[in-house]
Design a protein around this motif. Sequence first.
Motif, PDB file in Angstrom:
ATOM      1  N   VAL A 142      -3.862   1.955  -4.613  1.00 40.15           N
ATOM      2  CA  VAL A 142      -3.635   1.329  -3.312  1.00 40.15           C
ATOM      3  C   VAL A 142      -4.694   0.266  -3.051  1.00 40.15           C
ATOM      4  O   VAL A 142      -4.396  -0.865  -2.633  1.00 40.15           O
ATOM      5  CB  VAL A 142      -3.647   2.386  -2.192  1.00 40.15           C
ATOM      6  N   GLY A 151      -1.707   3.392   4.326  1.00 41.12           N
ATOM      7  CA  GLY A 151      -1.335   3.652   2.936  1.00 41.12           C
ATOM      8  C   GLY A 151      -2.394   4.444   2.203  1.00 41.12           C
ATOM      9  O   GLY A 151      -2.077   5.334   1.399  1.00 41.12           O
ATOM     10  N   LEU A 152      -3.660   4.154   2.461  1.00 43.38           N
ATOM     11  CA  LEU A 152      -4.742   4.881   1.805  1.00 43.38           C
ATOM     12  C   LEU A 152      -4.781   6.334   2.255  1.00 43.38           C
ATOM     13  O   LEU A 152      -4.988   7.244   1.454  1.00 43.38           O
ATOM     14  CB  LEU A 152      -6.065   4.188   2.122  1.00 43.38           C
ATOM     15  N   ALA A 154      -1.938   8.195   0.526  1.00 46.02           N
ATOM     16  CA  ALA A 154      -2.280   8.463  -0.867  1.00 46.02           C
ATOM     17  C   ALA A 154      -3.262   9.622  -0.975  1.00 46.02           C
ATOM     18  O   ALA A 154      -3.128  10.487  -1.847  1.00 46.02           O
ATOM     19  CB  ALA A 154      -2.865   7.203  -1.509  1.00 46.02           C
ATOM     20  N   SER A 174       2.216   3.125  -4.083  1.00 44.72           N
ATOM     21  CA  SER A 174       1.511   4.029  -4.980  1.00 44.72           C
ATOM     22  C   SER A 174       1.051   5.254  -4.215  1.00 44.72           C
ATOM     23  O   SER A 174       0.852   5.214  -2.997  1.00 44.72           O
ATOM     24  CB  SER A 174       0.305   3.326  -5.617  1.00 44.72           C
ATOM     25  N   VAL A 229       0.818  -1.214   0.000  1.00 40.56           N
ATOM     26  CA  VAL A 229       0.000   0.000   0.000  1.00 40.56           C
ATOM     27  C   VAL A 229       0.852   1.264   0.000  1.00 40.56           C
ATOM     28  O   VAL A 229       0.319   2.365  -0.175  1.00 40.56           O
ATOM     29  CB  VAL A 229      -0.967   0.015   1.199  1.00 40.56           C
ATOM     30  N   SER A 230       2.158   1.106   0.191  1.00 36.17           N
ATOM     31  CA  SER A 230       3.052   2.270   0.148  1.00 36.17           C
ATOM     32  C   SER A 230       3.676   2.462  -1.230  1.00 36.17           C
ATOM     33  O   SER A 230       4.419   3.422  -1.434  1.00 36.17           O
ATOM     34  CB  SER A 230       4.171   2.124   1.186  1.00 36.17           C
TER      35      SER A 230
END
Length: 418
Positions: free
Chosen positions: A72, A171-172, A175, A66, A63-64
């Motif tokens: 993600v 991660g989300l 982003a 992008s 998840v990291s």
Amino acid sequence: MSDCREHDGAIQELRKVIERQRRELEMHRSELAQTNAGLLALHTEVERQRQRSAFLDEVSRTVSASLLGREVAEALVRLVQREGVASSAAVWILGEDHRLTREPRNGTVPGQDVKRVLTTRRPVAAPGRMLVPLAVGPNLLGVLELRRGEPGFAEDDLAFATAVAARAAVGLRNANEYERERELAERLQLAMLPTLEHPDDLRLSARYLPAARGVNVGGDWYDAFTRADGSTVLTVGDVTGHGVDAAVIMGKLQNALRAYAAEGHGPAETLRLTHHLLRGWRSPLLATAVVIDLDVRTGRIRWANAGHLPVLVAGHEGAVRPLDEPSAPLMGVPFDFEIREYDTLLRPGETILLYTDGLVERRGLSIDTGLDRLSGVFRSAATLGPDEAGDRILGEMLGADEHDDDVCLLLCRWATPA
């Protein structure tokens, strides 16, 4: 007779000892079997937890990778399905407008269970389906939905799914923050870029394209204006770094450079003054720039370069020549330096091309390769009008690929002496 009775008693006593030892041996064997079974179960559980821990680390890496929320979510879905965590999965992303978007998209609308998780922030679990909130602190970002066929999920799978969702939510969130900063930087950048003037005997065209990916937006600029003495000043520059900070520094430098040039300072002095101004701001960012002073009556140009790529000049006959005399260091470095000024003559119909490094730099290719390619494209586009030439250059240099950096270019064609 007494000897026989003593002998029989000894045999009976020996049999009792043997039986007692046999029972103890059986007991020890049973305990050993139970211990072995326990150790095997413990080993199995340790290995299971190790695999889950490794999977959580893989979730964090995935998840990291992008800076786009949709990418993600798609990467997370692929990962949980590939590793057998779920037979199918989906991520419901909660937008700033409070609307839900499903990734991957298949036209499915959110059900009551999804809405319940968003309302209560508590997971919903069934034998073959689990929904857990994607949240970082007070920020609710969406819902992770997992499905599995028979035998379905175990009781401890809910805790594991919650841990997966926690890693994915980080991660989300990152982003989303990158996307917001990118949008802000792009809007700020576009708002500060000037509207070009069109003096007599000159045809001007400029293009700016923000980076297609990530937060590599902000920092590139172009400018063109006519001074009181009738000469035209052309500039293109690039602030190191990206994002809102780079866009703000870009706007301040652009305005300062225009003010110095409008006062009548030549290209070299304009860059020197701008360099000292940037040093005084105590900013960690540096900047490159090239300044051209064009006399529209004679075609004489004077220019100076501070760490920027060479200007290109092309004529209708197809020849392209770079103005590649030695340049000064970048503006903002913590020392003083000399900035040399050069001059040359344009021929009627020749076109000047100024640009930033996003047009020629590519991963895995040298800058010389990019410059050679640009020269060839510029040569073929020199017979077109500046607007058409700008579109041709961007189309052939960037193609359909998503570029990772800002791109600025400025074209100026000198028609005839006034």
